[in-house]
Design a protein around this motif. Sequence first.
Motif, PDB file in Angstrom:
ATOM      1  N   PHE B 442      32.607  35.868  45.162  1.00 34.74           N
ATOM      2  CA  PHE B 442      33.555  36.008  44.057  1.00 34.74           C
ATOM      3  C   PHE B 442      33.108  35.172  42.865  1.00 34.74           C
ATOM      4  O   PHE B 442      33.038  35.653  41.729  1.00 34.74           O
ATOM      5  CB  PHE B 442      34.951  35.567  44.517  1.00 34.74           C
ATOM      6  CG  PHE B 442      36.008  35.630  43.443  1.00 34.74           C
ATOM      7  CD1 PHE B 442      36.807  36.759  43.316  1.00 34.74           C
ATOM      8  CD2 PHE B 442      36.207  34.564  42.569  1.00 34.74           C
ATOM      9  CE1 PHE B 442      37.772  36.815  42.328  1.00 34.74           C
ATOM     10  CE2 PHE B 442      37.172  34.626  41.580  1.00 34.74           C
ATOM     11  CZ  PHE B 442      37.962  35.752  41.452  1.00 34.74           C
ATOM     12  N   HIS B 443      32.792  33.917  43.135  1.00 38.05           N
ATOM     13  CA  HIS B 443      32.456  33.015  42.023  1.00 38.05           C
ATOM     14  C   HIS B 443      31.116  33.357  41.392  1.00 38.05           C
ATOM     15  O   HIS B 443      30.927  33.191  40.190  1.00 38.05           O
ATOM     16  CB  HIS B 443      32.525  31.549  42.485  1.00 38.05           C
ATOM     17  CG  HIS B 443      33.935  31.092  42.716  1.00 38.05           C
ATOM     18  ND1 HIS B 443      34.433  30.829  43.980  1.00 38.05           N
ATOM     19  CD2 HIS B 443      34.970  30.916  41.865  1.00 38.05           C
ATOM     20  CE1 HIS B 443      35.718  30.490  43.876  1.00 38.05           C
ATOM     21  NE2 HIS B 443      36.061  30.531  42.604  1.00 38.05           N
ATOM     22  N   TRP B 444      30.196  33.843  42.187  1.00 42.10           N
ATOM     23  CA  TRP B 444      28.926  34.305  41.629  1.00 42.10           C
ATOM     24  C   TRP B 444      29.178  35.530  40.735  1.00 42.10           C
ATOM     25  O   TRP B 444      28.693  35.603  39.610  1.00 42.10           O
ATOM     26  CB  TRP B 444      27.933  34.645  42.733  1.00 42.10           C
ATOM     27  CG  TRP B 444      26.647  35.140  42.175  1.00 42.10           C
ATOM     28  CD1 TRP B 444      26.261  36.442  42.020  1.00 42.10           C
ATOM     29  CD2 TRP B 444      25.584  34.338  41.654  1.00 42.10           C
ATOM     30  NE1 TRP B 444      25.029  36.508  41.437  1.00 42.10           N
ATOM     31  CE2 TRP B 444      24.584  35.228  41.193  1.00 42.10           C
ATOM     32  CE3 TRP B 444      25.393  32.951  41.530  1.00 42.10           C
ATOM     33  CZ2 TRP B 444      23.398  34.771  40.614  1.00 42.10           C
ATOM     34  CZ3 TRP B 444      24.204  32.506  40.960  1.00 42.10           C
ATOM     35  CH2 TRP B 444      23.220  33.403  40.504  1.00 42.10           C
ATOM     36  N   GLY B 445      29.984  36.454  41.244  1.00 39.08           N
ATOM     37  CA  GLY B 445      30.275  37.669  40.485  1.00 39.08           C
ATOM     38  C   GLY B 445      30.965  37.361  39.165  1.00 39.08           C
ATOM     39  O   GLY B 445      30.680  37.970  38.139  1.00 39.08           O
ATOM     40  N   GLN B 446      31.868  36.400  39.194  1.00 35.35           N
ATOM     41  CA  GLN B 446      32.640  36.082  37.997  1.00 35.35           C
ATOM     42  C   GLN B 446      31.943  35.074  37.090  1.00 35.35           C
ATOM     43  O   GLN B 446      32.087  35.135  35.883  1.00 35.35           O
ATOM     44  CB  GLN B 446      34.004  35.505  38.419  1.00 35.35           C
ATOM     45  CG  GLN B 446      34.872  36.482  39.186  1.00 35.35           C
ATOM     46  CD  GLN B 446      35.441  37.559  38.283  1.00 35.35           C
ATOM     47  OE1 GLN B 446      36.231  37.284  37.396  1.00 35.35           O
ATOM     48  NE2 GLN B 446      34.986  38.792  38.474  1.00 35.35           N
TER      49      GLN B 446
END
Lengths: 374, 491
Positions: B442-446
């Motif tokens: 999630f944090h990589w994507g965002q």
Amino acid sequence: MLQVTENLKLPHALRSKYALLTSQVADRPAIIPEGFGAVLLRKAGILQSTEKGEDQKSGIYLLPEDYGYLAEGDIVRLSPRTEQMSVVFRRGTPNNSILLTERCNHYCLMCSQPPKNSDDGWLLEEAFELIRILPGDTENIGFTGGEPTLYGDDFISLIAATKANLPNTSLDVLSNGRSFANEEFAKKLAAVAHPNFQIGIPLYSDDPVTHDYVVQSKGAYDETLQGILNLKRFGVRVEIRVVIHQQTLPRLVQTCEFISRNLLFVDHVALMGLEITGFTRANLDILWADPHHYRNTLSQAVYVLRTAGMNVSVYNHQLCVVNKDIENECRKAISDWKNEYLPACDGCTEKAKCGGFFSTQIMYKHSEHIKPFN
Amino acid sequence: MSKFQPVAFYSKQPESASAQYQLLPFRFTQLDGSRYVATNIAGEYTILDHPTLQAFVDHKLPATDPAYVTLRARHFLSDIHSQMGPDFLAIKVRTRHERLAQWTGLHIFVLTLRCEHSCPYCQVSRQSEDKGAFDMSQRHAERGITLALSSPNPNIKIEFQGGESFLNFDMMKFIVETAIAWNAKLPQPKNLSFVAATNLAIITEEMLEFCSAYGMDISTSLDGPKDLHNKNRPRPGKDSYERTIAGIDLVRKRLGRDKVNALMTTTLASLPQVTDIVDEYLAQGFKGIFLRPLSPYGFAIKTKFFRAYNAEQWLKFYDDGLDYIIELNRRGVDFREHYASTILTKMLTSQDPGYVDLMSPAGIGLGAVIYNYDGTVYASDEARMLAEMGDTTFKLGTVEDSFETLFTNDTFLTALEDSFAYSSPQCNDCAFEPWCGADPVFHWGQQQDFAGRKWESEFCHRNMHIFRGLVSRMENDPFVKNLFAQWANRC
């Protein structure tokens, strides 16, 4: 120690190990069969003044009415010197408790068996003897104290000998668990690998000060907990026992939360009512709590343990003073000879399901809210 | 004189003020205007007011304070009366992480990307008649089975996903039968179980027969009442709802009433009707619902679905739903919210429910692994969705790689290490860390950052809000406290 028999025709070779229980010869001492370890006369009659004849080796004991329950297969201990008799084993009772010692490193406010500091190692010897003569089909026996583990390795030997001699008998031991803070000792007990063994250990609070106060011993809490951890580490079945009274009630629910969070792996939790005997009578003013008044607390305590998936039982609480929601956990477990009911219980529709009272509760203190169901 | 000592004899503290007590590892966070939540390292919590908390951390809390007794019993402090705290904390933390040693248990096979639905929020599906382009091949399936059976975990669950997984039913059959046959030849066979994710629209008698024979679980999608569901999940004939409901019924009849679970996705249209959605689940005989926000992947991003509502709107939806569900229970209906149950298990027990998004170390790869239709291996379902958007950061390799090569993938291990919440910036100070998890995908994507900048993280905002909400509801209402204890223990 003698086994009770009513068999007048028992061969002479066996008689010295038996106590003949009879009511037929009360007024005819001359025909008392010879060779028995003792003769127990059911009716106190003329014999009371009869002296033992020269040829009569057996001690003759007159049984008071209280011993009316004695029966074939029971085992009694006779002390000719003090003219005392105690019943060590009753064949007709599912839970026989064998006292191993009166010594203890606790001094619990509500102890039902106040500790004595005399050397009573003969009780252990007797236990070794007892497990060799108990019927092989005995379902369950218990070892109790005092603190049985004070015998150290001899205690372990007794458990091993019990396993060897009564392989089909389940064994319950009551201990304060502190000896098992020694990991090696816990390991030794586990190594016996008794197939049907459980050790009951009291934990009176999640608060160390309260626990130490109740058992009157500093450092007890930590040693008991360490003991439980060690026993479970080696796979021994452990039951935690909480006695409910004024001192344990304020944190009863928290104590159950503590057990469910930290000791989820113990096998059974017993929440127990007070037996009004021993030290409890002396300390009644700081112990007594009417179950009727703490019924909601008890329900919540059971709820916490039950929700966590633990096995929980409530002992010594009458059904009319607990909430309906814990009926399934209430056990009928008071030993039968201590088990009584009040006159108020007559006609109660739940009487058959209810554990009733300890006779000491009837005598000294019980809930003021006993009310028959109808 | 009494033979018994008074309690004061046992509660005596040492003379020196500095030796009163030691702090055990704990953290605290403000709950509301006046109260703080303090958690120990094993995730047990207690509520403290500000003066008590201040006194506690200043080593000035008197032993007679009731809060002191609770803090000692819950292993926030250690004093001369008990030194057992560290031992118990160690046992509880070890229990929490028990499953790590077993390695990956959930192995997801993406049988096809083809689907006859065209849900605008879908992450991955394709409308295509071209079987070859989007279906898993037998070779890839065999390699996937070999990898799944290579995991040290004694319990292996094989999950089938799509697209619509039953559009490649032949491969599903092949995998189930092959996995069972190969498993039986292992020196120590695994405990194998199967689950199929499906919209149930095309399920046939033959498929049900097969599922029944192998004890397959079914996971389907139900977004709410008919109008909402059919709007969210279009298909030819506009009859997704009717087919799903009929399918659920059939599955229950043939496979057993507990064999089907449903998942919902929240769209903008869902927001005003949370009670209707819950009622739909009730009416369909479900014992709970998982109130889920949209994930920021795939078509959801492309079609602007994901940004259609903000985090606050979703949280209001969640809160309303949760309160409604609590109300239902108050009225005697046994029904739960599954996300809350998952978190409550972490709050109120020493178990870890093993929910991939709330694990630390992160659940990617360790909690689940994906064998995609084309033979690529991803660290999580979200990782393949990210890959569908062109970012293959979390590609572990392909099914042709060895188990060891896949799971020692550098990026994967770095992501696990960087995102480990206990040592991650901001998380390590957070009182809610024991209940939370690491979500590097999630944090990589965002944010293109494995650990994530938490003050900008929706994951963080959403979970913090939910943690606070669960604690407040429990602390304010004994009924809720008992209800939540049940949810925590039957996850």
